[in-house]
Enzyme design. Structure first.
Site, PDB file in Angstrom:
ATOM      1  N   ASP A  81       2.007 -52.536 -24.382  1.00  0.00           N
ATOM      2  CA  ASP A  81       3.260 -51.796 -24.444  1.00  0.00           C
ATOM      3  C   ASP A  81       4.398 -52.570 -23.787  1.00  0.00           C
ATOM      4  O   ASP A  81       4.296 -52.993 -22.635  1.00  0.00           O
ATOM      5  CB  ASP A  81       3.050 -50.447 -23.731  1.00  0.00           C
ATOM      6  CG  ASP A  81       4.203 -49.499 -23.903  1.00  0.00           C
ATOM      7  OD1 ASP A  81       4.892 -49.573 -24.938  1.00  0.00           O
ATOM      8  OD2 ASP A  81       4.404 -48.650 -23.008  1.00  0.00           O
ATOM      9  N   GLY A 210       9.664 -43.102 -25.282  1.00  0.00           N
ATOM     10  CA  GLY A 210      10.311 -42.068 -24.480  1.00  0.00           C
ATOM     11  C   GLY A 210      10.043 -40.685 -25.023  1.00  0.00           C
ATOM     12  O   GLY A 210      10.916 -39.814 -24.999  1.00  0.00           O
ATOM     13  N   ASN A 231       5.010 -42.453 -28.098  1.00  0.00           N
ATOM     14  CA  ASN A 231       4.526 -42.873 -26.779  1.00  0.00           C
ATOM     15  C   ASN A 231       4.689 -41.748 -25.763  1.00  0.00           C
ATOM     16  O   ASN A 231       5.789 -41.201 -25.610  1.00  0.00           O
ATOM     17  CB  ASN A 231       5.301 -44.101 -26.302  1.00  0.00           C
ATOM     18  CG  ASN A 231       4.947 -45.355 -27.067  1.00  0.00           C
ATOM     19  OD1 ASN A 231       4.629 -45.310 -28.253  1.00  0.00           O
ATOM     20  ND2 ASN A 231       4.998 -46.482 -26.391  1.00  0.00           N
TER      21      ASN A 231
END
Length: 287
Positions: A81, A210, A231
């Site tokens: 990530d 987010g 995510n």
């Protein structure tokens, strides 16, 4: 079950209009929790690990993460990530990640294209999929993953050019989300019309960073309109550590096998709600 690439995982999600949750894990207890709830809900899973998280865990944990993911009864990808540079991406590939993100979103457009294309060339050579990012995700505080003070929204025509020139498998876009937990004076609002325009313009699955602490209705609509990976980091960590603080009020507790199980249950409850919201429950059977 063998590990899958992010591209293979999201291709099915795109075809069937749902989003795969990408849960960031920061320790082995959290890993066990996200694997367990994904199996219970029969949801595909992306185990997301940020460079800061692997710095804390140590690279030696990766063989255990890979083995646990392979033993799962649902399809799992292990995702790097917010990779910062080319060398970091090579390390992630060597470490066993099946999906990598190169985040050049803070770079000028041409530099972002050049860096992302270079990563794609290296990753595709060994069957690893690549997520790029165009536009900037905001930030809420100094504890969240890095982001921009002012959100730069993804321009649909730029997204078309970016995908064509880089060859990315998936594209993280900026439609109004921020990393972390929103303070009371900052209300999230997604530009869903912009999402639909981007989705109509490009032919790769879209990614929403987010995803924590946003209105369920907006996130659910995003999952049905081209966002195939969402995510979630802060929401599950808040649940885990709030429960841990509660448990540790009993000053006699000191053994992890007494402390961690209720924390995992708290994390699983939040993760289960996200899986349902994203439309991912029961979708493992599609793979």
């Amino acid at each position: 079950m063998p590990l899958v690439s992010g591209a293979d995982l999201l291709a099915v999600a795109a075809k069937n209009d749902f989003a795969v949750p990408a849960f960031n894990i920061s320790d082995y207890s959290m890993l066990n929790a996200v694997l367990a709830i994904s199996e219970e809900k029969q949801s595909p899973l992306i185990i997301a690990i940020h460079p800061n998280e692997i710095a804390n865990l140590g690279w030696d944990v990766m063989p255990a993460v890979i083995q646990a993911a392979r033993k799962a009864s649902v399809p799992v990808a292990i995702h790097w990530d917010h990779g910062a540079d080319y060398e970091q991406i090579l390390q992630a590939i060597q470490g066993g990640f099946t999906s990598v993100m190169i985040d050049g979103s803070m770079l000028p457009f041409e530099e972002n294209v050049a860096l992302t294309a270079r990563v794609v060339e290296a990753a595709h050579a060994v069957g690893v999929s690549v997520e790029g990012e165009l536009g900037t995700i905001g930030k809420t505080d100094g504890y969240a993953e890095d982001g921009a003070d002012t959100i730069i929204y993804t321009v649909p025509t730029d997204a078309v050019t970016f995908v064509e020139r880089t060859g990315v498998d998936t594209l993280a876009i900026a439609i109004g989300t921020r990393h972390g937990i929103y303070p009371s004076d900052l209300q999230p609002e997604l530009k869903l019309d912009l999402l639909r325009e981007i989705n109509a313009s490009v032919d790769v699955p879209l990614v929403l960073h987010g995803g924590s602490n946003n209105p369920d209705a907006e996130i659910g609509e995003a999952a049905a309109n081209g966002v195939n990976k969402i995510n979630i980091s802060s929401d599950i960590k808040v649940a885990y550590y709030e429960k841990e603080r509660e448990v540790l009020a009993d000053l006699n507790l000191r053994e992890p096998d007494s402390i961690q199980p209720p924390c995992r249950d708290a994390l699983k409850a939040v993760a289960a709600q996200k899986i349902d919201l994203f439309g991912a429950a029961g979708k493992a059977e599609l793979y």
